[in-house]
Each structure stands twice: as C-alpha cells, then as structure tokens.
Design a protein around this motif. Sequence first.
Motif, PDB file in Angstrom:
ATOM      1  N   LEU A 130       0.774  -1.319  -0.303  1.00  0.00           N
ATOM      2  CA  LEU A 130      -0.096   0.348  -0.128  1.00  0.00           C
ATOM      3  C   LEU A 130       0.949   1.624  -0.284  1.00  0.00           C
ATOM      4  O   LEU A 130       1.062   2.312  -1.027  1.00  0.00           O
ATOM      5  CB  LEU A 130      -0.874  -0.078   0.820  1.00  0.00           C
ATOM      6  N   VAL A 131       1.815   1.583   0.783  1.00  0.00           N
ATOM      7  CA  VAL A 131       2.972   2.444   1.120  1.00  0.00           C
ATOM      8  C   VAL A 131       3.382   2.232  -0.477  1.00  0.00           C
ATOM      9  O   VAL A 131       3.613   3.564  -1.219  1.00  0.00           O
ATOM     10  CB  VAL A 131       4.160   2.030   1.609  1.00  0.00           C
ATOM     11  N   ARG A 132       4.122   1.435  -1.038  1.00  0.00           N
ATOM     12  CA  ARG A 132       4.811   1.587  -2.290  1.00  0.00           C
ATOM     13  C   ARG A 132       3.588   2.809  -3.533  1.00  0.00           C
ATOM     14  O   ARG A 132       3.548   3.422  -4.684  1.00  0.00           O
ATOM     15  CB  ARG A 132       4.980   0.125  -2.623  1.00  0.00           C
ATOM     16  N   ASN A 133       2.244   1.475  -3.486  1.00  0.00           N
ATOM     17  CA  ASN A 133       0.894   2.709  -4.168  1.00  0.00           C
ATOM     18  C   ASN A 133       0.764   3.897  -4.125  1.00  0.00           C
ATOM     19  O   ASN A 133       0.846   4.667  -4.726  1.00  0.00           O
ATOM     20  CB  ASN A 133      -0.112   1.290  -4.426  1.00  0.00           C
ATOM     21  N   HIS A 134       0.844   4.471  -2.739  1.00  0.00           N
ATOM     22  CA  HIS A 134       1.156   5.628  -2.153  1.00  0.00           C
ATOM     23  C   HIS A 134       1.910   6.718  -3.008  1.00  0.00           C
ATOM     24  O   HIS A 134       1.836   7.503  -3.627  1.00  0.00           O
ATOM     25  CB  HIS A 134       0.165   5.472  -1.006  1.00  0.00           C
ATOM     26  N   ILE A 135       3.703   6.062  -2.375  1.00  0.00           N
ATOM     27  CA  ILE A 135       3.909   6.412  -3.429  1.00  0.00           C
ATOM     28  C   ILE A 135       4.248   7.472  -4.718  1.00  0.00           C
ATOM     29  O   ILE A 135       4.179   7.889  -5.336  1.00  0.00           O
ATOM     30  CB  ILE A 135       5.626   5.615  -3.438  1.00  0.00           C
ATOM     31  N   GLU A 136       4.069   6.596  -5.831  1.00  0.00           N
ATOM     32  CA  GLU A 136       3.999   6.036  -6.569  1.00  0.00           C
ATOM     33  C   GLU A 136       2.184   6.371  -7.301  1.00  0.00           C
ATOM     34  O   GLU A 136       2.154   7.940  -8.305  1.00  0.00           O
ATOM     35  CB  GLU A 136       2.576   4.434  -7.918  1.00  0.00           C
ATOM     36  N   ASP A 137       0.803   7.110  -6.718  1.00  0.00           N
ATOM     37  CA  ASP A 137      -0.087   7.752  -7.209  1.00  0.00           C
ATOM     38  C   ASP A 137       0.477   8.892  -6.485  1.00  0.00           C
ATOM     39  O   ASP A 137       0.383   9.867  -7.492  1.00  0.00           O
ATOM     40  CB  ASP A 137      -1.259   7.556  -6.165  1.00  0.00           C
ATOM     41  N   GLU A 138       1.082   9.682  -5.409  1.00  0.00           N
ATOM     42  CA  GLU A 138       1.326  10.942  -5.239  1.00  0.00           C
ATOM     43  C   GLU A 138       2.561  11.733  -5.809  1.00  0.00           C
ATOM     44  O   GLU A 138       2.790  12.229  -5.987  1.00  0.00           O
ATOM     45  CB  GLU A 138       1.617  10.796  -3.385  1.00  0.00           C
ATOM     46  N   TYR A 139       3.299  10.503  -5.965  1.00  0.00           N
ATOM     47  CA  TYR A 139       4.684  11.308  -6.094  1.00  0.00           C
ATOM     48  C   TYR A 139       5.030  10.471  -8.637  1.00  0.00           C
ATOM     49  O   TYR A 139       5.845  11.303  -8.128  1.00  0.00           O
ATOM     50  CB  TYR A 139       5.373  10.910  -5.717  1.00  0.00           C
ATOM     51  N   GLY A 140       4.034  10.233  -8.796  1.00  0.00           N
ATOM     52  CA  GLY A 140       4.976   9.093  -9.593  1.00  0.00           C
ATOM     53  C   GLY A 140       6.015   8.820  -9.472  1.00  0.00           C
ATOM     54  O   GLY A 140       7.030   8.492 -10.782  1.00  0.00           O
ATOM     55  N   VAL A 141       7.127   7.783  -8.650  1.00  0.00           N
ATOM     56  CA  VAL A 141       8.121   7.497  -8.741  1.00  0.00           C
ATOM     57  C   VAL A 141       7.812   5.758  -7.496  1.00  0.00           C
ATOM     58  O   VAL A 141       6.151   5.621  -7.296  1.00  0.00           O
ATOM     59  CB  VAL A 141       8.768   7.576  -7.585  1.00  0.00           C
ATOM     60  N   SER A 142       8.174   4.883  -8.539  1.00  0.00           N
ATOM     61  CA  SER A 142       8.367   3.384  -8.521  1.00  0.00           C
ATOM     62  C   SER A 142       9.578   3.175  -7.550  1.00  0.00           C
ATOM     63  O   SER A 142      10.683   3.570  -7.848  1.00  0.00           O
ATOM     64  CB  SER A 142       8.127   2.805  -9.802  1.00  0.00           C
ATOM     65  N   TYR A 143       9.084   2.387  -6.595  1.00  0.00           N
ATOM     66  CA  TYR A 143       9.866   2.141  -5.871  1.00  0.00           C
ATOM     67  C   TYR A 143       9.923   0.018  -5.608  1.00  0.00           C
ATOM     68  O   TYR A 143       8.627  -0.416  -5.871  1.00  0.00           O
ATOM     69  CB  TYR A 143      10.132   2.242  -4.158  1.00  0.00           C
ATOM     70  N   SER A 144      11.045  -0.206  -5.750  1.00  0.00           N
ATOM     71  CA  SER A 144      10.492  -2.094  -5.661  1.00  0.00           C
ATOM     72  C   SER A 144      10.558  -1.716  -3.796  1.00  0.00           C
ATOM     73  O   SER A 144      10.224  -0.937  -2.800  1.00  0.00           O
ATOM     74  CB  SER A 144      11.686  -2.562  -5.124  1.00  0.00           C
ATOM     75  N   LEU A 145       9.533  -3.307  -3.119  1.00  0.00           N
ATOM     76  CA  LEU A 145       9.036  -3.752  -1.845  1.00  0.00           C
ATOM     77  C   LEU A 145      10.102  -3.755  -0.986  1.00  0.00           C
ATOM     78  O   LEU A 145      10.140  -2.814   0.231  1.00  0.00           O
ATOM     79  CB  LEU A 145       7.821  -4.493  -2.224  1.00  0.00           C
ATOM     80  N   GLY A 146      11.300  -3.929  -1.223  1.00  0.00           N
ATOM     81  CA  GLY A 146      12.438  -3.945  -0.939  1.00  0.00           C
ATOM     82  C   GLY A 146      13.064  -3.057  -0.175  1.00  0.00           C
ATOM     83  O   GLY A 146      12.872  -2.375   0.977  1.00  0.00           O
ATOM     84  N   HIS A 147      13.011  -1.606  -1.063  1.00  0.00           N
ATOM     85  CA  HIS A 147      13.478  -0.068  -0.659  1.00  0.00           C
ATOM     86  C   HIS A 147      11.569  -0.086   0.048  1.00  0.00           C
ATOM     87  O   HIS A 147      12.098   0.573   1.136  1.00  0.00           O
ATOM     88  CB  HIS A 147      13.354   0.353  -1.882  1.00  0.00           C
ATOM     89  N   VAL A 148      10.708   0.335   0.122  1.00  0.00           N
ATOM     90  CA  VAL A 148       9.610   0.613   0.782  1.00  0.00           C
ATOM     91  C   VAL A 148       9.898  -0.371   2.206  1.00  0.00           C
ATOM     92  O   VAL A 148       9.831   0.695   3.645  1.00  0.00           O
ATOM     93  CB  VAL A 148       8.187   0.078   0.103  1.00  0.00           C
ATOM     94  N   ARG A 149       9.927  -1.669   2.055  1.00  0.00           N
ATOM     95  CA  ARG A 149       9.941  -2.126   3.539  1.00  0.00           C
ATOM     96  C   ARG A 149      11.414  -1.214   4.758  1.00  0.00           C
ATOM     97  O   ARG A 149      11.357  -0.905   5.585  1.00  0.00           O
ATOM     98  CB  ARG A 149      10.934  -3.498   3.462  1.00  0.00           C
ATOM     99  N   ARG A 150      11.995  -0.719   3.306  1.00  0.00           N
ATOM    100  CA  ARG A 150      13.967   0.002   4.569  1.00  0.00           C
ATOM    101  C   ARG A 150      13.454   0.894   5.379  1.00  0.00           C
ATOM    102  O   ARG A 150      13.795   1.574   5.790  1.00  0.00           O
ATOM    103  CB  ARG A 150      14.658   0.238   3.527  1.00  0.00           C
ATOM    104  N   LEU A 151      11.905   1.844   4.370  1.00  0.00           N
ATOM    105  CA  LEU A 151      12.168   3.056   4.244  1.00  0.00           C
ATOM    106  C   LEU A 151      11.113   3.239   5.444  1.00  0.00           C
ATOM    107  O   LEU A 151      11.090   3.598   6.840  1.00  0.00           O
ATOM    108  CB  LEU A 151      11.305   3.634   3.038  1.00  0.00           C
ATOM    109  N   ILE A 152       9.862   2.087   5.770  1.00  0.00           N
ATOM    110  CA  ILE A 152       8.952   2.466   6.338  1.00  0.00           C
ATOM    111  C   ILE A 152      10.063   1.814   7.694  1.00  0.00           C
ATOM    112  O   ILE A 152       9.528   2.583   8.732  1.00  0.00           O
ATOM    113  CB  ILE A 152       8.566   1.222   6.473  1.00  0.00           C
ATOM    114  N   ARG A 153      10.949   0.718   6.983  1.00  0.00           N
ATOM    115  CA  ARG A 153      12.267   0.843   8.642  1.00  0.00           C
ATOM    116  C   ARG A 153      12.787   1.381   9.563  1.00  0.00           C
ATOM    117  O   ARG A 153      12.948   1.589  10.792  1.00  0.00           O
ATOM    118  CB  ARG A 153      12.772  -0.974   8.722  1.00  0.00           C
TER     119      ARG A 153
END
Length: 142
Positions: free
Chosen positions: A112-135
Amino acid sequence: MDKLTDVSAEVLRDELADVSDPKAAKRLMVALAYDGGISISTQSELYGIPTSTLYYWLDRVGTEPLESAIHDDDRPGRPTKLDREERTVLRRDLTEEPSESGYDATDWTPELVRNHIEDEYGVSYSLGHVRRLIREWTVDRR
C-alpha cells in the motif's frame, strides 16, 4: 615486501589498537601479515578476498596517509527519487490511517505504501526499498 617500505609494523600495530571499524582492522591485519611474510595468495585463500583487492589495500596503505588508506571513500550512491520535502510529507502520511489518504484499509502495508508513493509522487520503488524506508522511519520514532 616492498609495498610497505614507508610504513612500519609498529605504526600498523598502533593504528590497529586504536581502530574500531572492522573493515579497517581487517585491512591493517592484512598489511601486518604481509609485512610479516605471509603472501597475498595465502591471505586471499585464508580470508576469501580476491588477491586484486588485497593488493589494492596494500597499495593504499603504502602510498596514502594511513588514516585514509584503511577506510573506504564516501560513496554517495544513487540520488533519492523523493526529495527531502516529499519524504517528510510521505512520512507524515504514514503516521495517519490509510483512509485519511483515500485508501480502503486500516493499516499501511509495504504494498500500500508503494502504491501511495506511485499515486502521489509518480515514483516507483521496489517492495524491498519500501520496507527499508518503513523500517528506517520506525527506528527513528523510538
């Protein structure tokens, strides 16, 4: 043993006694072993480090100031896709319920965070990167 002609074993041992970085300690140990007569090929087998890497370390120890020779140069990496302000807004969004951002969910998941980033900022991150950000952000809140 000519790679370390300008660096004494005593200086290497003194630096080793003061260093706290494991990688720097390993480089100093390699230099001391080399100075003590242990070949690079033997150390390569022993440590599982390519001989080219060990020779590079020794070249640095022999030609650069010891403090800089035993540490890695800064590597800035790839520029971040989200600037500081966008990351701040995203982090604030994640402190609220997903429904506040228009999602039909009660908890933020990495997907959901990955989708939110894509929706709001037009940026694609891998799930691994999103997990690192959250952590990273979760650790910062403690």
